[in-house]
Write an enzyme that holds these catalytic residues in place. Structure first.
Site, PDB file in Angstrom:
ATOM      1  N   ASN A 220     -38.113  76.741  30.813  1.00 37.13           N
ATOM      2  CA  ASN A 220     -38.750  77.939  31.380  1.00 37.13           C
ATOM      3  C   ASN A 220     -38.806  79.113  30.404  1.00 37.13           C
ATOM      4  O   ASN A 220     -39.856  79.724  30.216  1.00 37.13           O
ATOM      5  CB  ASN A 220     -38.026  78.375  32.659  1.00 37.13           C
ATOM      6  CG  ASN A 220     -38.281  77.424  33.811  1.00 37.13           C
ATOM      7  OD1 ASN A 220     -39.410  77.004  34.018  1.00 37.13           O
ATOM      8  ND2 ASN A 220     -37.244  77.063  34.541  1.00 37.13           N
TER       9      ASN A 220
ATOM     10  N   ALA B 190     -34.829  84.698  33.068  1.00 35.75           N
ATOM     11  CA  ALA B 190     -33.457  84.812  32.585  1.00 35.75           C
ATOM     12  C   ALA B 190     -33.332  85.606  31.283  1.00 35.75           C
ATOM     13  O   ALA B 190     -32.260  85.621  30.679  1.00 35.75           O
ATOM     14  CB  ALA B 190     -32.873  83.411  32.399  1.00 35.75           C
TER      15      ALA B 190
ATOM     16  N   HIS C  51     -28.977  83.571  25.977  1.00 33.58           N
ATOM     17  CA  HIS C  51     -30.254  83.414  25.269  1.00 33.58           C
ATOM     18  C   HIS C  51     -30.323  84.455  24.154  1.00 33.58           C
ATOM     19  O   HIS C  51     -30.164  85.657  24.418  1.00 33.58           O
ATOM     20  CB  HIS C  51     -31.439  83.636  26.212  1.00 33.58           C
ATOM     21  CG  HIS C  51     -31.519  82.638  27.322  1.00 33.58           C
ATOM     22  ND1 HIS C  51     -31.818  81.308  27.109  1.00 33.58           N
ATOM     23  CD2 HIS C  51     -31.328  82.767  28.649  1.00 33.58           C
ATOM     24  CE1 HIS C  51     -31.829  80.674  28.266  1.00 33.58           C
ATOM     25  NE2 HIS C  51     -31.524  81.526  29.215  1.00 33.58           N
TER      26      HIS C  51
HETATM   27  N1  LIG Z   1     -38.068  81.532  34.392  1.00 31.60           N
HETATM   28  C1  LIG Z   1     -36.743  81.523  34.313  1.00 31.60           C
HETATM   29  O1  LIG Z   1     -36.154  82.078  33.388  1.00 31.60           O
HETATM   30  C2  LIG Z   1     -35.953  80.853  35.394  1.00 31.60           C
HETATM   31  C3  LIG Z   1     -34.618  81.237  35.609  1.00 31.60           C
HETATM   32  C4  LIG Z   1     -33.903  80.638  36.664  1.00 31.60           C
HETATM   33  C5  LIG Z   1     -34.514  79.670  37.456  1.00 31.60           C
HETATM   34  N2  LIG Z   1     -35.791  79.290  37.172  1.00 31.60           N
HETATM   35  C6  LIG Z   1     -36.445  78.249  37.972  1.00 31.60           C
HETATM   36  O2  LIG Z   1     -36.631  78.737  39.291  1.00 31.60           O
HETATM   37  C7  LIG Z   1     -36.627  77.624  40.203  1.00 31.60           C
HETATM   38  C8  LIG Z   1     -35.722  77.954  41.384  1.00 31.60           C
HETATM   39  O3  LIG Z   1     -34.389  78.106  40.947  1.00 31.60           O
HETATM   40  P1  LIG Z   1     -33.172  77.990  41.989  1.00 31.60           P
HETATM   41  O4  LIG Z   1     -31.923  78.278  41.226  1.00 31.60           O
HETATM   42  O5  LIG Z   1     -33.469  78.783  43.198  1.00 31.60           O
HETATM   43  O6  LIG Z   1     -33.264  76.418  42.345  1.00 31.60           O
HETATM   44  P2  LIG Z   1     -32.618  75.661  43.600  1.00 31.60           P
HETATM   45  O7  LIG Z   1     -32.500  74.233  43.209  1.00 31.60           O
HETATM   46  O8  LIG Z   1     -31.409  76.381  44.107  1.00 31.60           O
HETATM   47  O9  LIG Z   1     -33.735  75.798  44.756  1.00 31.60           O
HETATM   48  C9  LIG Z   1     -34.982  75.183  44.683  1.00 31.60           C
HETATM   49  C10 LIG Z   1     -35.492  74.981  46.106  1.00 31.60           C
HETATM   50  O10 LIG Z   1     -36.849  74.581  46.022  1.00 31.60           O
HETATM   51  C11 LIG Z   1     -37.032  73.398  46.795  1.00 31.60           C
HETATM   52  N3  LIG Z   1     -38.051  72.575  46.116  1.00 31.60           N
HETATM   53  C12 LIG Z   1     -37.972  71.992  44.902  1.00 31.60           C
HETATM   54  N4  LIG Z   1     -39.088  71.297  44.627  1.00 31.60           N
HETATM   55  C13 LIG Z   1     -39.897  71.447  45.702  1.00 31.60           C
HETATM   56  C14 LIG Z   1     -41.187  70.964  46.030  1.00 31.60           C
HETATM   57  N5  LIG Z   1     -41.866  70.148  45.201  1.00 31.60           N
HETATM   58  N6  LIG Z   1     -41.721  71.314  47.219  1.00 31.60           N
HETATM   59  C15 LIG Z   1     -41.048  72.113  48.071  1.00 31.60           C
HETATM   60  N7  LIG Z   1     -39.806  72.595  47.835  1.00 31.60           N
HETATM   61  C16 LIG Z   1     -39.238  72.273  46.651  1.00 31.60           C
HETATM   62  C17 LIG Z   1     -35.686  72.701  46.839  1.00 31.60           C
HETATM   63  O11 LIG Z   1     -35.563  71.875  47.983  1.00 31.60           O
HETATM   64  C18 LIG Z   1     -34.736  73.905  46.874  1.00 31.60           C
HETATM   65  O12 LIG Z   1     -34.490  74.334  48.206  1.00 31.60           O
HETATM   66  C19 LIG Z   1     -36.178  76.398  39.383  1.00 31.60           C
HETATM   67  O13 LIG Z   1     -37.309  75.617  39.016  1.00 31.60           O
HETATM   68  C20 LIG Z   1     -35.569  77.011  38.129  1.00 31.60           C
HETATM   69  O14 LIG Z   1     -35.684  76.176  36.987  1.00 31.60           O
HETATM   70  C21 LIG Z   1     -36.534  79.878  36.182  1.00 31.60           C
END
Ligand SMILES: NC(=O)c1ccc[n+]([C@@H]2O[C@H](COP(=O)([O-])OP(=O)(O)OC[C@H]3O[C@@H](n4cnc5c(N)ncnc54)[C@H](O)[C@@H]3O)[C@@H](O)[C@H]2O)c1
Length: 252
Positions: A175, A119, A203
């Site tokens: 993150n 992000a 941010h």
């Molecule tokens: N690095 C960054 O700056 C940044 C930015 C945005 C999102 N993220 C991270 O990316 C990830 C995905 O984001 P999103 O918006 O797509 O989330 P989301 O909640 O829309 O989707 C996550 C998916 O992963 C599945 N899931 C979660 N835990 C699981 C597990 N243990 N085993 C199998 N499947 C699992 C869920 O069922 C869901 O379908 C999140 O952890 C979020 O915090 C990081």
């Protein structure tokens, strides 16, 4: 063409599977079978709700867009099974013992762990902290009170302190600070603000050191398909994958 196995079929996973450019998603896995099936029907990838079957598929890179818990549960096995990893839930790497072990196994197996810029912008430049002195590094994140589970009428400082303390109170907001800490090899000070006047995640990064000073402000627009996801985070994974085999490496 780079072959991808997608771990996590939520908002980011959907953007990845519907924008395949320079890579091909051949398998998708989610703890919720309907999520995996939904993305499989959009992309032609094979859906899995069993991780062992998923990881046995013939792909090069396991792209995690699931959760910190998923990284802890599956990243090591993925690397042991010969896959490179892209880890978006980089907060999982805040745990020193887990991170050190994961990296040492990746080194042994000659595998790579890629951390997308997520992000924020400018994560690549922050690596100067690994080779020159950084004096201060502050991440100031501003979100709507609702997204922090708060109810306030004025701009309120929700947290101030070290990133690894922030994770205890606001685990979903780790993150970006962990990505910066890993890039700079430096502890990051975090301020988390709840502001009823904002409807986007903002941010701001303040860095000073031997190189000079830098200030970056990123105002994240939500993804066109889903307001819960910062579009930039999904785009950062897409651009990482598009460039992963490119002989011209820019700003890495
Ligand atoms: N690095 C960054 O700056 C940044 C930015 C945005 C999102 N993220 C991270 O990316 C990830 C995905 O984001 P999103 O918006 O797509 O989330 P989301 O909640 O829309 O989707 C996550 C998916 O992963 C599945 N899931 C979660 N835990 C699981 C597990 N243990 N085993 C199998 N499947 C699992 C869920 O069922 C869901 O379908 C999140 O952890 C979020 O915090 C990081």
């Amino acid at each position: 063409m780079v072959r991808i196995g997608l771990l996590g079929c939520g908002n980011v996973g959907r953007i990845i599977t519907t924008h395949q450019d320079g890579f091909e998603v051949i398998a998708v896995f989610d703890q919720l079978p309907e999520h995996a099936e939904s993305l499989a029907s959009l992309s032609g990838a094979k859906p899995y709700s069993d991780f062992d079957q998923f990881i046995a598929e013939d792909f090069d890179i396991c792209v995690e867009a699931a959760s910190i818990a998923a990284v802890r549960a599956y990243a090591l096995t993925a690397i042991e099974r010969g896959k490179d990893m892209v880890i978006l839930s980089v907060g999982a790497l805040a745990d020193n013992a887990f991170r050190t072990h994961l990296i040492s196994v990746a080194q042994e197996r000659k595998r790579k762990i890629h951390i997308p810029s997520g992000a924020i912008m400018g994560l690549d430049n922050l690596k100067v902290g690994q080779i020159s002195q950084i004096n201060t590094i502050l991440l100031r994140t501003t979100k709507s009170p609702e997204s922090l589970g708060m109810s306030v009428n004025t701009r309120t400082l929700a947290f101030k302190g070290k990133a690894n303390e922030c994770v205890k109170q606001f685990p979903k907001n780790i993150n970006v600070s962990v990505a910066i800490a890993l890039a700079t090899a430096h502890e990051v000070q975090v301020e988390l603000w709840a502001d009823p006047a904002v409807d986007k995640n903002i941010h701001e990064i303040f860095v000073s050191g031997e190189f000079g000073e830098a200030y970056t402000k990123i105002t994240n627009l939500p993804s066109p398909d889903n307001p819960a996801t910062s579009y930039l985070a999904a785009l950062s994974v897409l651009s990482l994958l598009k460039n992963i085999d490119n002989p011209l490496v820019i700003g890495a």
